[in-house]
Design an enzyme around this catalytic site. Sequence first.
Site, mmCIF file in Angstrom:
data_model
loop_
_atom_site.group_PDB
_atom_site.id
_atom_site.type_symbol
_atom_site.label_atom_id
_atom_site.label_comp_id
_atom_site.label_asym_id
_atom_site.label_seq_id
_atom_site.Cartn_x
_atom_site.Cartn_y
_atom_site.Cartn_z
ATOM 1 N N THR A 11 0.847 -1.185 0.000
ATOM 2 C CA THR A 11 0.000 0.000 0.000
ATOM 3 C C THR A 11 0.883 1.236 0.000
ATOM 4 O OG1 THR A 11 -1.914 1.053 1.064
ATOM 5 C CG2 THR A 11 -0.266 0.060 2.535
ATOM 6 N N LYS A 25 3.826 1.456 -3.782
ATOM 7 C CA LYS A 25 3.372 0.657 -4.925
ATOM 8 C C LYS A 25 4.300 0.773 -6.132
ATOM 9 C CE LYS A 25 -1.552 0.601 -3.770
ATOM 10 N NZ LYS A 25 -2.926 0.855 -4.267
ATOM 11 N N GLU A 82 1.343 -7.959 -17.226
ATOM 12 C CA GLU A 82 0.842 -6.896 -18.101
ATOM 13 C C GLU A 82 0.081 -5.829 -17.329
ATOM 14 O OE1 GLU A 82 -2.851 -6.133 -21.088
ATOM 15 O OE2 GLU A 82 -2.135 -8.182 -20.907
ATOM 16 N N ASN A 109 0.521 -3.819 -6.310
ATOM 17 C CA ASN A 109 -0.037 -3.916 -4.961
ATOM 18 C C ASN A 109 -0.151 -5.357 -4.487
ATOM 19 O OD1 ASN A 109 -2.241 -4.897 -6.388
ATOM 20 N ND2 ASN A 109 -3.747 -3.681 -5.277
ATOM 21 N N ASP A 140 -6.002 -3.611 -8.467
ATOM 22 C CA ASP A 140 -6.975 -2.517 -8.352
ATOM 23 C C ASP A 140 -7.948 -2.494 -9.526
ATOM 24 O OD1 ASP A 140 -6.140 -1.542 -5.898
ATOM 25 O OD2 ASP A 140 -4.649 -0.195 -6.781
ATOM 26 N N GLY A 143 -4.444 10.525 -11.389
ATOM 27 C CA GLY A 143 -3.407 10.004 -10.508
ATOM 28 C C GLY A 143 -3.247 8.499 -10.649
ATOM 29 N N GLY A 144 -2.628 7.891 -9.638
ATOM 30 C CA GLY A 144 -2.378 6.457 -9.685
ATOM 31 C C GLY A 144 -3.641 5.630 -9.781
ATOM 32 N N ASN A 152 -8.907 16.392 -15.710
ATOM 33 C CA ASN A 152 -8.031 16.593 -14.566
ATOM 34 C C ASN A 152 -7.679 18.071 -14.467
ATOM 35 O OD1 ASN A 152 -6.455 15.297 -12.393
ATOM 36 N ND2 ASN A 152 -4.700 16.172 -13.480
ATOM 37 N N GLY A 158 -17.089 3.055 -2.968
ATOM 38 C CA GLY A 158 -15.746 2.544 -3.193
ATOM 39 C C GLY A 158 -15.327 1.381 -2.316
#
EC number: 1.1.1.25
Length: 293
Positions: A73, A77, A89, A98, A113, A139-140, A161, A254
Site C-alpha cells: 500500500t 506501490k 501486463e 499492490n 486494483d 493520478g495512480g 483533470n 468505493g
Amino acid sequence: MIDLTIKCKEKVPSRAFVVGYPIHHSKSPKIHNFWLKQYGLQGEYLAQEVKLEEFSDFLTSTKKRGFCGGNVTLPYKQEAFRLANYKDEVATMIGAANTLWYEGDKLCATNSDAYGFSANLDDSAPNWVGETALIFGAGGAARAILYALKKRGFERICLLNRTRQRADNLAEHFGKPVEVHDWHNVGEILYEADLIVNTTSVGMTDPHGWKTGSLFCDFQKTKTTTLVTDIVYTPLTTPFLQQAKAHGLRTVDGLGMLLHQAVPGFERWFGITPQVTKALRTKILEDMGEERG
C-alpha cells in the site's frame, strides 16, 4: 473480466503481509483474517510498517522471513513494481504493484486494483453495460480504472483533470479510446456518459469540492441511466455520490473495490478463491464505525 487468479507454481507457506508507512489505517488485515477464519485456514496475514529507507531490504528478504507474498500500500506501490523480478501486463500498464508472490526465488508483481474496480461494478450493478465513461482525476488510481475500462471494451473514455498535462500523459500511455477534455466542455460529456468515476480525493479532503469548482459535476445534465461511482470509501457515501443519488442516479461506493481487489492475492497465497459477502462488508463497515467513533 480481468483474470489475475493464476496460482503460484509451487506450494508456499501460508503467510502473507501488507506493507506500507503508515500501516495502521489498512483494512487488509481484517479482510484477509476474516477469510482465513471463514475457510478454516491456518495461515497468517500480518501488517508490516516499514520506513522508506528500509523498504528495499524488507521486500528482498520477505521469502527468508517466511512470507509467500503480500500486499503493498502507500507509499510503496511504484517502488514495489520497480523491485519485482517479474511484472505482469496489468502492473506494467498501471506502473505500480499492490500484490506480490513468489515463483521459486523470483518475486512477481501484479496490480489488482483494476480487477477490484471491475468486480465491484459487476457485483453492485449486475447486468449494467455502457460504452462511454467520464473519469475525474489522473493520478495512480485513475491508471487502474483506465486499464479496467479498456479491458471491458469501452468505446470512449473521457479524462478530466485539473492539471491537463497529467491527463495528456495518461492518454498517451494508454492510447485509444482514452481522450482528454477541458473543463469548459464537461457538460457535453456528462450528457453522453454511461459511467462517471471519481478517482480524486475530493469528497474525502474537500467535502464541498463537487460544487466549489475543484470537482464540479452537474448531474442534471446526465442521462437517467448513468451509473456513478467513487473510489473513495471514507466517507462511504461521499458528497459526490450524495448529489448523484439526489438526482435519481444509480451509485456504487468505493468499499467494494477495496474488498474485491483483495481476492486475487488471497487466492495466490492460500489456494482458495474467497467470496466478497455481505458479512465481510458488514465487518469492515463496523470497523470503520469504530474508528470514526
